[in-house]
Design an enzyme around this catalytic site. Structure first.
Site, PDB file in Angstrom:
ATOM      1  CG  ASP B 404     -28.438  59.415   1.565  1.00 28.88           C
ATOM      2  OD1 ASP B 404     -27.976  58.948  -0.064  1.00 28.88           O
ATOM      3  OD2 ASP B 404     -29.287  57.996   1.943  1.00 28.88           O
ATOM      4  CD  GLU B 498     -25.601  41.240   0.378  1.00 22.02           C
ATOM      5  OE1 GLU B 498     -25.624  41.747   1.541  1.00 22.02           O
ATOM      6  OE2 GLU B 498     -24.466  41.562  -0.398  1.00 22.02           O
ATOM      7  CG  PHE B 539     -20.459  45.829  -2.102  1.00 23.53           C
ATOM      8  CD1 PHE B 539     -21.344  45.867  -2.919  1.00 23.53           C
ATOM      9  CD2 PHE B 539     -20.535  47.224  -0.594  1.00 23.53           C
ATOM     10  CE1 PHE B 539     -21.613  47.732  -3.897  1.00 23.53           C
ATOM     11  CE2 PHE B 539     -21.309  48.353  -1.058  1.00 23.53           C
ATOM     12  CZ  PHE B 539     -21.585  48.720  -2.760  1.00 23.53           C
ATOM     13  N   GLY B 676     -26.093  57.820  -4.677  1.00 24.19           N
ATOM     14  CA  GLY B 676     -24.922  56.994  -5.718  1.00 24.19           C
ATOM     15  C   GLY B 676     -26.229  56.290  -7.172  1.00 24.19           C
TER      16      GLY B 676
END
Lengths: 342, 1048
Positions: B404, B498, B539, B676
């Site tokens: 990742d 966030e 989300f 991602g």
């Protein structure tokens, strides 16, 4: 408190947990291996040569007396009808057969190592436990009871098949026979004689009556308590021949110690001359294509005559030396081809 | 009524304050039988009770084939006619193995019992007629009303009745359940809140007599369906009203709840699934080998049995002595018996104790991994952790590393670095920052790595409405919780993005103060404003955006949306003004390895809102597939947006990542990065962490497609031009870059997958961008399918869990994103750079040690047992054992087990430093050079050779003597033990004091026990006496011969 907790999470910094234990790491470099091989090889070669030479000095005289050939002295004893048979095997020695001389009998094609044969004995009986005289253990079956259901002592296949040829050795001096004394003491293992096998305690002072209610093995000419009536220490289960027989052989071809020649005029060995061996031929082997023989041999520090041991050492030793030479050549080649690496 | 309850799936009845009712249905158990309905609140993770330990443990152990096999052998040995060796010779090793394992199981079980006890003894307050009383957790029953204090762990699944907070809100931390560290709020039904709260909570609660109907206990943590019947009314209950066991109450003084599910019925315990055991390739091969040995053994036994039959037929009738022993049985029958006899005799060739040794060594290796100080991370106090104890040697064989990016390669400590508002880019990327003077802001906590005085000036002068709107959006559109400490707000967020954004807004004057369920309070440049929160469009990894719908103090409805750039950009109003400059900014940010999020706003007309909220509530009550329905509705709202700006967050690379990746690449690992993020960002990170060299050509998009469409890469003679050019590229340096949508296409066509993997093998690395968690797992699956190498997946977040579970080995990083990855992983690390040590040092050592161990074990047992075969040619195939029976039983357990065990613990072929210096050493594991069928065959042949030597040389030498069976046995026994010890000595390259001690101990044990077993004293007990000394001179010479043969 919090600090302590955090400290506890930190792994211990010890040699063990960090896999940093002091250790010796032998590096097998060419500098060690080649001389190592050479040394080992030379050592083996040395031992091999010593063994081989020693083995060469050992005298062995082996004679088959089964009597298969028609012209052999014991041929007449091979017919089953001949119950008690004696035959004479003669031989001559050109030089002194240095003593002490060991006298073996040998059998071949005889499976003393057959598993069921091997377990067919009652160790408790043989320790002199009379309880097992009455009811031998099952492993002895079918050599546990005779046809009248009397218990057999000693029971089992090994005891039952005990070798029962006997020998007498004579030196022929000017046509007369001079008996060579044969020493039958101490031919069995010390532990067998002193610990493993025990005679039953005499009952009412009589050794024989300890065997009351039992019968002798079917093939035996006489009972166990009659094996040597002259010497009570060599009688019963402690009879040396019995003990030697009971220590079963590993291979189908084997020899067992019969006597030693250590006494009288023959203490230094058998002098040159003619000899005659009288064989009391009882033991049938031809039914299974077996052979019987007698072997005279003397021993050295390495035991009896044994070329194989010396040869094995020689082979291994020379292999090592050859390997070290090959490695040396390879090493030299490498060394010269890329010097930087070395 | 009852019928309808059944239809609604609510059959679990809980009556508040009615202990008697539930007591009568308590679940009881005896042995394996259980009855009753309600479990008590006692955790029983232990498996055994004193009564059931023996049968249960034995049952479990005999499920292993090897143990069962040996049990059969022991049973066979009890049949007198085929018992070739006494029963104890197999029984002893078997007992030893069972005992060791039993002790291990018992120890772990006692550990569990202790921790259970600790949990069960935790205190909690329970409502009794006399008021609240402190009892232990285990005394909580269904239907009890509990009082939970701040920072207490909740003892059972509770229905929240009321709390001391307004609206009976209460906050819980669910870190123990899903690993998320942010606070979540739960709220009581308004009816219970209003009725029960007040000055006399205790009395109110004591008289509370509602009945809760709920689902049967299940493990679904995020759903609950139920209803409360109270005062003749029915109220719907859902997961928001539930306080789950194991969560921690935060920010709330006291909460009162009704126990619904206790003990093993509670959601978290229902969720404790069994871990799926992974088998390593080495183990699979080992099992196959054992099977081959078994087959070989059976065949040999059959052949020997035929030999025995022939012997009985041809030879033994001539022997009176022997044939009488066989009791008139037919040769065939005797052959049959001999077959079983030989099975018993050859059974030691099955490495029974191997499995236990294997396990012990695995455990030891796992401990060593945990003990490694160099894999201990000071910052979050976490050592490396091996959670699965069976995979160690596979660590030395990894061929593909799938990683990742976020939080794995990078720190996931996000910093707000730049932003793009209304055509201007603010902030710079220079390393040295002039800290902004933020003293004007009383909420500032520091920690902002952003420096652009222009923006601050604009904000303070209120000269740019776009900027103000942008930061309002940042301060509103999130799910962050605030907690006040020392007069400053501290934020707890589900995702670090966030938190970074909300903190940045705070530093620049848009301070998020607090939230309730319906309001958000901000301080905008010191001016406190209340926003009414109308809807939160949360989300998901699929939507990749979130929005809030608020009514601002001016009464206007506004939708603020924040999300990944492509999803937001496609929802913008057409012909937005700044399209070009936005794209340029995005590109610029991506080049700087920054993560971007777009922020947009939409003014919502009142009419649209009323209509939309109606459809929303309809969906909320309707059954069926709520998720997709919700998504559609959300989609309707999130359109015609106006772009406010773009945030750029920096995610720094972890320490040592480039070095680690470079080393791993040198070690021959294919490193794939699955992220991602956008392609540009991923590529830049790829360059930054040395995944690709600066001169690497990228094969992506159309070029890649052409490559894959071209005839298979194997057919190189007729290849089209594309392939030639790419091969040139491949030969130099190339990396594949593929994005999520392309990947989806790829996985649809099976041939392409194979080609892709084949192609990737020739490239430096592979980057997969814009992939979803499910796709990550698909990629792993693809690699597993089309290549033979071991795959390792490493990740830190919940989105990597799929991938971690799919790969051969899953590694979890204890990162910022909670512990879900760690909980599903086989190994847990604190830093990506520790991977280097884990693989190159621990993995390599484990592989080396275990391969040597297995080979030695097979060698040792087979060479040992094969001697019987050679001997059988000389004893009429009578299944005569070659060794003393005690020797057979002690051989594997005492004489030869310790040195190899020590080797398994301590052996190092190269030191850890050299492992790291020359990562190329690692490739022996990838190529399976130490344990493959060929090596195994050689090992087995070698053992055949050894057994021949072991038998024939002593035989050849001893046949000249008046040789008896026992002497031969002792000689060969001694040779066997010495040979095996020499073998270990030759293999050991790392002599620690323990190894030396083990070797010495084994030899001493052998000689002493042989002498002891042959002593006169033991003779009375077992008639196995013979004089060892008589055999020793011969025994001496033979092993020496053998030793040198072994060396050559």
């Amino acid at each position: 408190m919090k600090n302590e907790e955090e400290a506890s999470e930190r792994p211990d910094n010890t040699a063990f947990t960090q896999q940093q234990l002091p250790a010796w790491q032998p590096v097998l470099s060419a500098g060690i291996i080649i001389p190592g091989f050479l040394i080992i090889g030379l050592a083996f070669l040395g031992i091999g040569i010593a063994l081989f030479l020693t083995s060469q000095t050992i005298q062995v005289l082996e004679m088959d007396y089964t009597g298969v050939e028609k012209d052999s002295p014991c041929f007449r004893c091979t017919s089953p009808s001949n119950q008690t048979c004696t035959c004479e095997v003669t031989f001559s020695l050109s030089t002194l057969f240095t003593g002490p001389v060991f006298f073996y009998y040998g059998l071949s094609n005889y499976f003393q190592n057959f598993r069921k044969y091997g377990v067919s004995k009652d160790d408790y009986q043989l320790t002199g436990d009379t309880q097992y005289f009455k009811s031998p253990r099952d492993v002895c079956f079918p050599y546990a009871h005779d046809s009248k259901n009397n218990p057999i002592v000693p029971c089992g296949a090994i005891a039952s098949s005990m070798f029962n040829d006997t020998f007498e050795l004579y030196q022929i001096i000017n046509g007369t026979k001079k008996k060579v004394p044969l020493d039958g003491k101490g031919i069995s293992w010390w532990t067998d004689y002193n610990i493993k096998y025990r005679n039953p305690l005499p009952v009412n002072g009589s050794f024989a009556s300890a065997f009351d209610g039992t019968v002798k093995p079917i093939n035996w000419p006489k009972a166990a308590y009659e094996l040597d009536l002259t010497d009570p220490n060599n009688n019963g289960f402690l009879n040396q021949d019995f003990l030697v027989w009971m220590r079963r052989a590993a291979l189908p071809q084997f020899r067992k110690l019969y006597r030693r020649i250590t006494e009288g005029d023959y203490a230094t060995g058998l002098p040159a001359g003619n000899y005659s061996l009288t064989v009391y031929y009882n033991y049938p082997v031809l039914s299974f294509d077996g052979r019987k023989k007698v072997v005279f041999s003397n021993v050295s520090w390495m035991g009896g005559k044994n070329d194989f041991l010396g040869i094995a050492y020689l082979v291994v030793g020379s292999l090592c030396v050859v390997m070290s030479v090959v490695m040396l050549i390879v090493y030299a080649k490498f060394k010269f081809s890329d010097d930087d690496d070395a | 009524m009852a019928n309808s309850k059944k239809e609604r799936g609510v059959k679990w009845e809980v009556r508040a304050n009615d202990r008697y009712f539930h007591q009568s249905c308590r679940r009881k158990s005896f042995l394996c039988f259980r009855w009753g309905r309600y479990a008590d609140n006692v955790v029983r993770s232990y498996k055994y009770t004193p009564l059931t330990f023996l049968p249960l443990n034995l049952y479990e152990q005999f499920q292993r084939a090897a143990n069962l096999f040996f049990l059969l052998i022991v049973i066979l040995q009890c049949v007198p006619i085929i018992a070739t060796i006494p029963w104890y010779s197999t029984m002893l090793p078997l007992l030893f193995v069972l005992l060791v394992r039993g002790c291990k199981d018992l120890a772990t079980d006692l550990g569990r019992r202790r921790s259970d006890g600790q949990i069960n003894r935790r205190p909690c307050d329970i409502l009794t007629p006399e008021g609240f009383k402190t009892v232990k957790w285990k005394d909580v029953r269904v239907g009890d009303i509990l009082q939970v204090h701040k920072d207490q762990v909740i003892p059972a699944d509770l229905l929240l009745l009321c709390s001391t907070e307004p609206h009976s809100l209460c906050y819980v931390e669910t870190a123990d359940i899903d690993g998320e560290t942010n606070l979540k709020f739960r709220q009581a039904l308004s009816v219970t809140h209003t009725e029960l709260n007040g000055d006399s909570v205790k009395q109110n609660l004591a008289t509370f007599n509602g009945i809760v109907w709920g689902e049967e206990p299940n493990g679904n943590l995020h759903s609950f369906k139920g209803e409360l019947h109270w005062k003749g009314e029915r109220h719907h209950l859902d997961t928001d009203h539930l306080l789950l066991r194991g969560t921690v109450l935060r920010n709330t003084d006291k909460a009162y709840g009704l126990a619904i599910y206790t003990g093993s019925d509670s959601k978290i315990l229902q969720n404790c699934g069994k871990l799926k055991l992974k088998n390593t390739q080495v183990e699979i091969l080992l099992n196959k080998t054992v099977l081959v040995i078994l087959l070989f053994m059976i065949t040999t036994a059959i052949l020997l049995a035929v030999g025995a039959g022939l012997f009985e037929q041809r030879v033994s009738p001539q022997y009176d002595v022997v044939s009488v022993l066989q009791r008139d049985s037919s040769p065939a029958y005797l052959g049959f018996l001999t077959f079983w006899g030989y099975i018993i005799l050859l059974s030691p060739s099955m490495p029974m104790s191997l499995y236990i040794t294997f396990e012990v060594i695995h455990m030891m290796h796992c401990l060593l991994i945990g003990w490694d100080v160099e894999m201990y991370w000071e910052d979050n106090n976490s050592p490396a952790q091996a959670r699965t104890t069976t995979l160690n040697e596979e660590l030395g064989q990894v061929g593909h590393l799938l990683s990742d990016k976020t939080g794995t390669l990078t720190q996931n400590r996000l910093l707000f670095r730049q932003c793009f508002i209304a055509g201007h880019i603010y902030g710079d990327m220079s390393k040295e920052l002039k800290p902004l003077d933020l003293s004007w802001n009383r909420f500032s906590c520091g920690g902002l790595k952003f420096s652009d005085q222009r923006l601050v000036d604009k904000l303070r002068e209120r000269s740019s409405p776009e900027c103000q709107e942008f930061f309002t959006a940042l301060a509103l559109c999130h799910t962050v919780m605030s907690e006040w400490r020392d007069g400053l707000p501290h934020y707890q967020a589900a995702s670090p993005d966030e938190e970074a954004l909300v903190c940045a807004a705070r530093e620049l004057g848009w301070v998020f103060l607090s939230r309730t369920r319906e309001t958000l309070t901000l301080s905008e440049m010191g001016l406190t404003r209340n926003y009414q929160l109308l809807a939160l469009l949360d989300f998901t990894s699929k939507r990749r955006r979130m929005s809030v719908l608020v009514r601002d103090p001016g009464g206007q409805l506004k939708l603020y949306c924040k999300g990944a750039d492509i999803v937001v950009l496609e929802r913008l109003q057409r012909d937005g003004p700044l399209q070009e400059s936005t794209e340029r900014a995005l590109e610029l940010f991506a080049q700087g390895c920054l993560r971007t999020l777009c922020v947009a706003v939409r003014s919502v007309p009142e009419a649209l809102w009323t209509e939309w909220s109606r459809t929303l509530s309809q969906v909320g009550t309707s059954t069926g597939d709520q998720e997709t329905a919700l998504e559609e509705i959300y989609d309707q709202m999130e359109k015609d947006l106006t772009l406010l700006g773009v945030t750029a967050i920096e995610d720094r690379l972890q320490e040592g990542v480039p070095e680690t990746i470079a080393t791993l690449r040198r070690a021959g690992l294919k490193v794939w990065v699955l992220t991602g993020d956008k392609t540009e960002t991923a590529v830049n990170v790829g360059y930054a962490c040395k995944l690709m060299d600066p001169d690497t050509t990228l094969i992506q998009g159309e070029e890649l497609r052409q490559l894959l469409e071209s005839p298979s890469p194997e057919v190189k003679s007729k290849e089209p031009e594309v392939w030639i050019t790419s091969r040139k590229a491949v030969k130099s340096k190339a990396a594949l870059v593929i994005s999520g949508p392309e990947l989806a296409e790829l996985t649809r066509e099976p041939e392409w997958g194979a080609k892709f993997v084949a192609l990737s093998d020739q490239c430096q690395s592979v980057l997969c961008c814009r992939v979803t968690p499910a796709q990550k797992a698909e990629v792993v699956e693809m690699v597993r399918k089309y290549s033979t190498s071991i795959t390792m997946a490493i990740g830190d977040g919940a989105n990597d869990v799929n991938m971690i579970k799919t790969a051969h080995i899953g590694v979890g990083l204890c990162g910022v994103e909670g512990s879900q990855a760690v909980q599903n992983a086989d190994f847990a690390l604190a830093q990506f750079s520790f991977l280097r040590r884990l693989l190159l040092v621990h993995g390599h050592w484990s592989y080396y040690r275990i391969c040597i161990l297995l080979r030695y074990f097979l060698y040792k047992t087979t060479a040992f047992a094969l001697v019987h075969i050679w001997y059988s040619f000389y004893n009429g195939f009578s299944a005569q054992p070659m060794y003393e029976s005690w020797f057979i039983s002690l051989y594997t357990t005492l004489y030869t087990s310790l040195p190899i065990q020590c080797m398994g613990f301590f052996e190092q072929d190269v030191s850890d430093k050299s492992c790291l210096c020359w990562p190329e050493i690692y490739s022996i594991g990838q190529k399976k050079q130490l344990f493959n069928p060929l090596v195994l065959a050689i090992t087995l042949l070698y053992s055949v050779y050894t057994s021949i030597i072991l038998f024939f040389i002593p035989m050849g030498i001893l046949q000249y003597f008046a040789l008896d069976y026992q002497t031969l046995a002792v000689t060969i026994q001694t040779s066997v033990v010495l040979t095996m010890t020499v073998e270990v000595i030759l293999h050991t390259k790392f002599w620690t004091k323990y190894s030396v001690a083990a070797v010495v101990f084994s030899l001493v044990a052998f000689f002493l026990s042989t002498l002891a077993l042959h002593s006169a004293r033991l003779f009375t007990a077992s008639p196995k006496d013979y004089f060892f000394l008589g055999a020793s001179p011969n025994a001496y010479s033979t092993p020496e011969i053998w030793l040198t043969i072994c060396v050559t």
